[in-house]
Each structure stands twice: as structure tokens, then as C-alpha cells.
Scaffold this motif. Structure first.
Motif, PDB file in Angstrom:
ATOM      1  N   LEU A 120       0.828  -1.207   0.000  1.00 32.24           N
ATOM      2  CA  LEU A 120       0.000   0.000   0.000  1.00 32.24           C
ATOM      3  C   LEU A 120       0.858   1.252   0.000  1.00 32.24           C
ATOM      4  CD1 LEU A 120      -2.794  -1.125   2.449  1.00 32.24           C
ATOM      5  CD2 LEU A 120      -2.879  -0.974  -0.028  1.00 32.24           C
TER       6      LEU A 120
ATOM      7  N   TRP B 194      -1.748   9.026  -8.061  1.00 33.83           N
ATOM      8  CA  TRP B 194      -2.551  10.219  -7.813  1.00 33.83           C
ATOM      9  C   TRP B 194      -2.953  10.894  -9.114  1.00 33.83           C
ATOM     10  CZ3 TRP B 194      -4.227   9.011  -3.548  1.00 33.83           C
ATOM     11  CH2 TRP B 194      -3.408   8.498  -2.548  1.00 33.83           C
TER      12      TRP B 194
ATOM     13  N   LEU C  30      -5.886   8.987 -10.266  1.00 29.51           N
ATOM     14  CA  LEU C  30      -7.087   9.083  -9.434  1.00 29.51           C
ATOM     15  C   LEU C  30      -7.726  10.465  -9.472  1.00 29.51           C
ATOM     16  CD1 LEU C  30      -6.461   7.124  -6.148  1.00 29.51           C
ATOM     17  CD2 LEU C  30      -8.344   6.862  -7.742  1.00 29.51           C
ATOM     18  N   THR C  31      -6.879  11.527  -9.528  1.00 32.24           N
ATOM     19  CA  THR C  31      -7.388  12.878  -9.333  1.00 32.24           C
ATOM     20  C   THR C  31      -8.519  13.200 -10.309  1.00 32.24           C
ATOM     21  OG1 THR C  31      -5.187  13.509  -8.666  1.00 32.24           O
ATOM     22  CG2 THR C  31      -6.714  15.291  -9.128  1.00 32.24           C
TER      23      THR C  31
ATOM     24  N   LEU D 135      18.736  19.389  -3.472  1.00 32.52           N
ATOM     25  CA  LEU D 135      17.802  20.376  -2.908  1.00 32.52           C
ATOM     26  C   LEU D 135      16.409  20.213  -3.498  1.00 32.52           C
ATOM     27  CD1 LEU D 135      19.509  23.840  -2.490  1.00 32.52           C
ATOM     28  CD2 LEU D 135      18.527  22.336  -0.769  1.00 32.52           C
ATOM     29  N   GLN D 136      16.365  20.005  -4.838  1.00 38.95           N
ATOM     30  CA  GLN D 136      15.064  19.861  -5.498  1.00 38.95           C
ATOM     31  C   GLN D 136      14.346  18.603  -5.009  1.00 38.95           C
ATOM     32  OE1 GLN D 136      15.298  19.875  -9.723  1.00 38.95           O
ATOM     33  NE2 GLN D 136      13.097  20.121  -9.991  1.00 38.95           N
TER      34      GLN D 136
ATOM     35  N   ALA E  82       7.210  13.707   2.874  1.00 39.63           N
ATOM     36  CA  ALA E  82       7.570  12.316   3.162  1.00 39.63           C
ATOM     37  C   ALA E  82       8.764  12.257   4.111  1.00 39.63           C
ATOM     38  CB  ALA E  82       7.888  11.577   1.867  1.00 39.63           C
TER      39      ALA E  82
ATOM     40  N   LEU F 178       2.062  22.864  17.034  1.00 34.32           N
ATOM     41  CA  LEU F 178       3.202  23.284  16.229  1.00 34.32           C
ATOM     42  C   LEU F 178       2.830  23.547  14.780  1.00 34.32           C
ATOM     43  CD1 LEU F 178       6.043  21.013  17.612  1.00 34.32           C
ATOM     44  CD2 LEU F 178       5.638  23.424  18.024  1.00 34.32           C
TER      45      LEU F 178
ATOM     46  N   ILE G 155      -1.197  -0.881  12.543  1.00 29.57           N
ATOM     47  CA  ILE G 155      -0.441  -0.283  11.443  1.00 29.57           C
ATOM     48  C   ILE G 155      -1.176  -0.507  10.119  1.00 29.57           C
ATOM     49  CG2 ILE G 155       1.683  -0.474  10.100  1.00 29.57           C
ATOM     50  CD1 ILE G 155       3.135  -1.087  12.716  1.00 29.57           C
TER      51      ILE G 155
ATOM     52  N   ILE H 219      -2.856   2.446   7.673  1.00 37.48           N
ATOM     53  CA  ILE H 219      -2.416   2.658   6.296  1.00 37.48           C
ATOM     54  C   ILE H 219      -3.592   2.515   5.329  1.00 37.48           C
ATOM     55  CG2 ILE H 219      -1.022   1.667   4.448  1.00 37.48           C
ATOM     56  CD1 ILE H 219       1.166   1.198   6.393  1.00 37.48           C
ATOM     57  N   ILE H 220      -4.433   1.485   5.542  1.00 39.76           N
ATOM     58  CA  ILE H 220      -5.579   1.292   4.653  1.00 39.76           C
ATOM     59  C   ILE H 220      -6.539   2.476   4.742  1.00 39.76           C
ATOM     60  CG2 ILE H 220      -7.643  -0.118   4.299  1.00 39.76           C
ATOM     61  CD1 ILE H 220      -5.945  -2.544   5.084  1.00 39.76           C
TER      62      ILE H 220
ATOM     63  N   LEU I 128      -5.077   5.626   3.050  1.00 34.31           N
ATOM     64  CA  LEU I 128      -5.081   5.488   1.597  1.00 34.31           C
ATOM     65  C   LEU I 128      -6.488   5.647   1.034  1.00 34.31           C
ATOM     66  CD1 LEU I 128      -2.413   4.905   0.222  1.00 34.31           C
ATOM     67  CD2 LEU I 128      -3.361   2.729  -0.455  1.00 34.31           C
TER      68      LEU I 128
ATOM     69  N   LYS J 250      -7.577   9.367   1.294  1.00 38.22           N
ATOM     70  CA  LYS J 250      -6.862  10.197   0.332  1.00 38.22           C
ATOM     71  C   LYS J 250      -7.353   9.921  -1.091  1.00 38.22           C
ATOM     72  CE  LYS J 250      -2.291  12.124  -0.138  1.00 38.22           C
ATOM     73  NZ  LYS J 250      -0.853  11.974   0.048  1.00 38.22           N
ATOM     74  N   SER J 251      -7.621   8.642  -1.380  1.00 37.75           N
ATOM     75  CA  SER J 251      -8.104   8.301  -2.715  1.00 37.75           C
ATOM     76  C   SER J 251      -9.447   8.963  -2.988  1.00 37.75           C
ATOM     77  CB  SER J 251      -8.274   6.786  -2.844  1.00 37.75           C
ATOM     78  OG  SER J 251      -7.082   6.135  -2.606  1.00 37.75           O
TER      79      SER J 251
ATOM     80  N   ARG K 239      -9.038  12.727  -3.502  1.00 36.14           N
ATOM     81  CA  ARG K 239      -8.470  13.023  -4.809  1.00 36.14           C
ATOM     82  C   ARG K 239      -9.478  12.736  -5.920  1.00 36.14           C
ATOM     83  NH1 ARG K 239      -3.007  13.891  -6.007  1.00 36.14           N
ATOM     84  NH2 ARG K 239      -2.220  15.110  -4.264  1.00 36.14           N
TER      85      ARG K 239
ATOM     86  N   ILE L  65       2.850  24.923  -6.244  1.00 38.19           N
ATOM     87  CA  ILE L  65       4.024  25.765  -6.481  1.00 38.19           C
ATOM     88  C   ILE L  65       3.660  27.224  -6.240  1.00 38.19           C
ATOM     89  CG2 ILE L  65       5.694  26.525  -8.216  1.00 38.19           C
ATOM     90  CD1 ILE L  65       5.306  23.811  -9.577  1.00 38.19           C
TER      91      ILE L  65
END
Lengths: 260, 260, 260
Positions: free
Chosen positions: A65, A75, A78-79, B8-9, B17, B70, B181, B185-186, B189, B192-193, B196, B211
């Protein structure tokens, strides 16, 4: 300098191979750490099987996953797909299924590595098998009658008969590990061969399109950064000077959707 | 130089991440330190359960709240929200709930890591479970009658039967840790899916806006610093020379509220 | 160079978080040194309670007062306030109470860290509790009758029953420590949320004013140094040349009071 350039070119050429190798190494290292530090078989008839299976399969699932989540192409696919999925013809759907399969393949590398390394190491399989009743009947066929009751103690005790069964289970585990590795390599090679074989474009054209897509991504990125900087500067200047903002040309929503 | 730029990029690309990874590592390290240096199970029927639960849950709660505190976005969302909450339409409220959910997700990373690492380590759970009467009846089903009274001593004594129960409890703890865990994670995901998937803008446009927002923040910061320096110089000059201050153009309160 | 600049900017951005973290680390380290090197429980019915409480609370009080003394804002608030306190309206008083609360909060960080770390360590609490008659009745409820007399010896002797009571007291201490940490974090977050929530200015304006105040302080400092140098040069020149001093424009006392 020339040497350095050659190294860089080599790196860009074999980048996917390198990243696969890195993922494999990290996963194998992580498995070794987990199996020595965290893993400790309970040697208990009820808990041996679920404990061993959880250590063998749940990290593999988590890695699978995570592989999905960290891939940018997931992504991109999916987007906004909920809105546009109805009005499309069947050709992009085929393309989408193909991309989906590609992502799954990349995500499966780490999880298959985990399972293979864990099977070659053997401790998870020994623990799980010593708690399963199915294995008990097969293992204790030619042994003394108390064998089935003693079986859950196999991963912990250091007696002669125990060690014998332990090494038999470990051998099974390692054989399954090698079979898994061979099966995966054969399957991947077969699928890739078939896809290449039925592809309508030639090898060199494919190479050219790969380079083109890479370059387009780079140039789009730099252009987008430049455009965003200009837009942001304009907005902030307007705010402090209280002037009317100049209208800045941005591509419309439809244009964005088409190039995605 | 080019290599350095690339690093850096890469860092700016995978920043979230990287920061998640760093938080996870720090939390796991902190948990290891706490469980070896500070934690010492009292082995006492009354105190085992609360002691174990406090070590398992209170640091997780503290990390969750610290994560909120924070995050700059928490304060941006909260500042002045008591006054303007009544006169708004429903659309910003939806946006606010979405941002709130995002902050919660980021704040939960550290606290869930603490719980997962603590469960994989096992010592907190063993201590808490050995003091619970519910676990006592389940654990002592097939054992001798004195088991329930001996149970609170399980994390401390090194006898054969004690070690057996201890390893069973530790196995339970690690299985729960892995299940947690996998579940997290499931869930992440899936959420988020879905987000999106129902988003109306395409992938590349989203990249562009990311950007843009980053650049706007940078430029606003530098412009604000410049503006503030100018204003401060003017004020101090006025004070020492006792002259009448020149009126300096600053954006009005309404303008600030609008861009926040 | 760019990297260095980024580090500096990061440092100015997270300065308060960094300084809080540093204070916390220093206090925790100091507590560890004190509790191992200096602290030695007298194991005496009369002295256990005051000895433990003194080590728990007096350093915390000292750190609290040091926090006040080292804050520049305390002295800015106090200087000359005896004379002008009568002629002011109610609005600056409210502002003064607010600033006072802010300084107290910052000063309390170190002292609360001391108490929390001391409770997590447990030795001060064990010593204090073993000398209290209130704890004696609660601890010795289900034990043999000589328990109350033996209790003050708990932190020193290494017998089985003593160690049992000692670990119970240590567990209590650590639970209280975690409860204190959780309570403080929740309280701080609540108060900060409420203050931010009722603030009439928006987030970005607040950021701007923070930058402005910082810059004003810097410029005032440099201007004052320049002005003072000029004034001193003038005075010394006058003294050696016995000429009449040129009147140098200095802001009047009233002006200074107003900007303070």
C-alpha cells in the motif's frame, strides 16, 4: 569531469534498476532487523499460527500500500476520475487499466521481497507452521504419538527431536522462498514479453517517446515554477500598493484537464 | 553544484515524506528510551492496568496535541474565528472542516507511531494486561487455579509458567500493533483516494497551485519584512528628531482579513 | 551559502520552539544530575516528607523566579510603574495583566519541566510519600501491622516487601507525572486557542506586526547607540575645550515614557 558525466548518464539510464535494487536492499535489511529484534515466537498452540502469519503478511501488505501511496502516477490517475469516468470511450479505460497494472507491479516489488526474504530466513514460517493442525498431522506421521502436543514448542526448545523438526520446517520455508522468487521472475518476464510483442510501435520509437516524456515533464515543471513566481509577485505587489491587479494570463481549467 | 541543486530539489519534492519519516524515527527512538529507562512495571494488582495504560496512551495524547500546537495552519484557522464565524456562508465552513481534518491527520502521525511502536515492543501492554481482570479469566482458562492471583507478577518473575504467559501476552501485543499499522495505512489510503477522486481540478493544475502557494508565501514574507523595516525606520527617525511622522501607506485591517 | 541562509531563516522561524526545547532538555538533565548525585533520602519518619518536598518544589520555585528575572519584558513592565500607576486608565491595565500572564507562562515552562521529570524519575516522590502518615494508612491497608513503622525505611532497604511498596510508590509517581504533563499541555492549548480565537486581527496581520516589532527594536537599538555616541562626544569635547556645550536635541522624559 568526463568520468563524472559518464556516471551520471549511467545513473539516468539504469535509474529504475537502481531504485528497485535499493528498495530490495532496504526491505531485506528491515526484515533482518524485525526478525531478530522484535520477533519472538510465543510457542503457544493458539497464538503460533496467527503470530507467524501476521509477521509474514501484514508488513508485506503495508509495503504494497505504501508503494501505491508514494507513486505519483497513482494520484495522477485518481485525481478527478470520479467526474470524468462516465463520458469516456473504452480506449482510455484500457490505457488506465494498463497504467494501474504497471503501478501495482512496482508496488509489489517491496512486498514480494519481504515475503521472499522472510521465507529464506525461515523463522516466521517455522513459528506459523508449528501452530497449524494441518502441518501437525503431516509432520508427525512417522514419529512418536506425543509429537502433536510438543509441536508448538518446536521454535523454542533445543532438544534433539525438536531440532530435527525445526530444521525440516526451515528447509520447507526456504524451498518455498526460492519457488516464490522463481515464479515471480518468470511471471514478470512473460507479461513484459507479451506486452512488448503486441505493441504496435517499434523499440527505437518507444525509446524516443520515453526521452520525450521525461523532457516534457522537466520543461513543464520549470515553466510552471516561473509562471507561479510571476503571478505571486503580482498579487503581493497589488496587495501592498492597493492598486488594481493586472489580469495575468493563466491557462483555463479545460486546458489543464486535457494535458493531464 | 548541479548535484547539490538536484539534492535540494529532491528535498523540496519529498519534503512531507521526509518530515513524516523523521517524526516517525524520533518517536520510535523516544519510545525505546522511555520503555527501557523510565518504565518499570509495579507488578501490583491495583496499579498494573492504569500504569500500563498511562504509558501507552498519555504520551500519544501529548504528541497529538503538540502536533496541533506546532502546526502554523491551526493558528491561521483559529485566529479571530470567534468574530467572523456568524456572518459566513456554508462553503468556507466546509473548507474549514477539510483543513481541520488535514491538520488532525498530520498531528496523528506521531501519536499513532508511539502506540504502534509501544505495542510492537510489548512491555506496556504486558504490564496493563496482567492487571486486568478481563484478561485474567481468558488467560487462565486451561491453567491451574492459582493463576489469577499470580498474574500481576507475570512481567517481573522469571519462572517457567510466568515466561509462558508473558510470551503469550507479548505475542498478542505485537499482533495488535501490526493490525493497528495495517488499519491506519488502509484508512489513510482510502480517505486520500476518495478526496483526490472527487476533486474537480486535474493533477497537473494541482501541482501548479502548490508551487504558486509556496511562491506566494515566500514573496509575501520578504515584502512584509521590507515594508516593516521601512515603517520601523520612519517611526524611530520621527521619535529622535521630534518631527511629525510621514503617513506611511499600510494596508487596512479589512484587506488583511480578506487575504488571510 | 544558500543552505546557510536557509538554516538561519529556519532558526529565526522556530526560535521560540527551539528555546523551549533547550530549556526543557537542560532542566531534565539538571534534574537527573541532582537526583543521582545530591539526593539521598534520610529514611527517617520525621524528615522524609519535608526532604522529598523540598527537592521536588524548591528548585521548581527557583526556576520560576529565574524565568521572571531573565525575561527582559519583566523589567520593561516594572521600571517606573510605581509612579505612573495611579494616573492610567483601565485599558493599559488589562494589557499589563495580559503581558504579565505571558511572562508567567514562559517562566513556568522550566519549573513545570522540573516537577514532571522529577515525578517520572520517582525518587523524590517515593521519599516524600514514605514519610507521610496519610499515605501510610492507604498503603498498609492489606499488609501486616508492622508496615506503618517500616514505611520510612522503604526507599533504603532492599527486602522483598519493601521493594514491592517501593515499586508501587514509583508507579504512582510516574502516573502523576504523566497526568501533570497531559494537564499542562491541554491547559496551554486551550488558553492559547481562546486568546487567538477572540483576537480581532487576522493571522497574516499578526505575522506582519511580529516582524515589525522585531525590526523596530533593532533599529531603535542602533539609532540609540548612534545618538548616545554623538551626545557623549559632544559632552567630552565641551569639557576639554571649556566651551559652552551646544544644546543637543534629545527626546524629553515624557516621550520616553510614552514609547515604553
Amino acid at each position: 569531469m568526463e568520468k563524472f558525466k559518464a556516471v551520471l548518464q549511467l545513473q539516468s539510464q539504469y535509474r529504475s534498476a537502481l531504485s528497485y535494487g535499493l528498495i530490495t536492499l532496504l526491505t531485506a535489511g528491515g526484515e533482518k532487523i524485525f526478525s531478530t529484534v522484535v520477533f519472538e515466537c510465543p510457542c503457544n498452540a493458539t497464538w503460533n499460527l496467527p503470530y507467524g502469519l501476521v509477521f509474514l503478511l501484514v508488513p508485506a501488505l503495508a509495503l504494497f500500500l505504501l508503494g501505491y501511496a508514494l507513486s505519483a502516477r497513482t494520484w495522477r490517475l485518481l485525481t478527478g476520475c470520479c467526474f470524468q469516468s462516465t463520458s469516456e470511450s473504452s480506449s482510455p479505460r484500457l490505457h488506465r487499466a494498463f497504467v494501474c497494472m504497471q503501478i501495482s507491479g512496482m508496488a509489489a516489488v517491496a512486498s514480494l521481497t519481504w515475503v521472499a526474504v522472510a521465507l529464506l530466513g525461515g523463522s516466521f514460517y517455522v513459528c506459523a507452521a508449528s501452530g497449524s493442525t494441518l502441518m501437525a498431522t503431516r509432520l508427525c506421521k512417522n514419529r512418536d504419538p506425543g509429537c502433536v502436543d510438543k509441536l508448538p514448542q518446536v521454535p523454542c526448545k533445543q532438544e534433539a527431536e525438536m531440532l530435527d523438526m525445526q530444521s525440516e520446517l526451515k528447509a520447507q520455508s526456504q524451498v518455498f522462498g526460492w519457488v516464490l522468487i522463481a515464479a515471480v521472475i518468470i511471471l514478470v518476464l512473460l507479461v513484459k514479453s507479451i506486452i512488448r510483442c503486441i505493441s504496435p510501435i517499434s523499440y527505437l520509437q518507444l525509446q524516443f517517446w520515453k526521452i520525450y516524456v521525461e523532457k516534457e515533464k522537466q520543461i513543464l515543471q520549470s515553466q510552471a515554477t516561473e509562471h507561479a513566481t510571476q503571478l505571486a509577485k503580482e498579487t503581493v505587489r497589488c496587495f501592498f500598493e492597493c492598486a488594481n491587479p493586472n489580469e495575468c494570463k493563466t491557462p483555463s481549467r479545460e486546458a489543464w484537464e486535457q494535458i493531464s
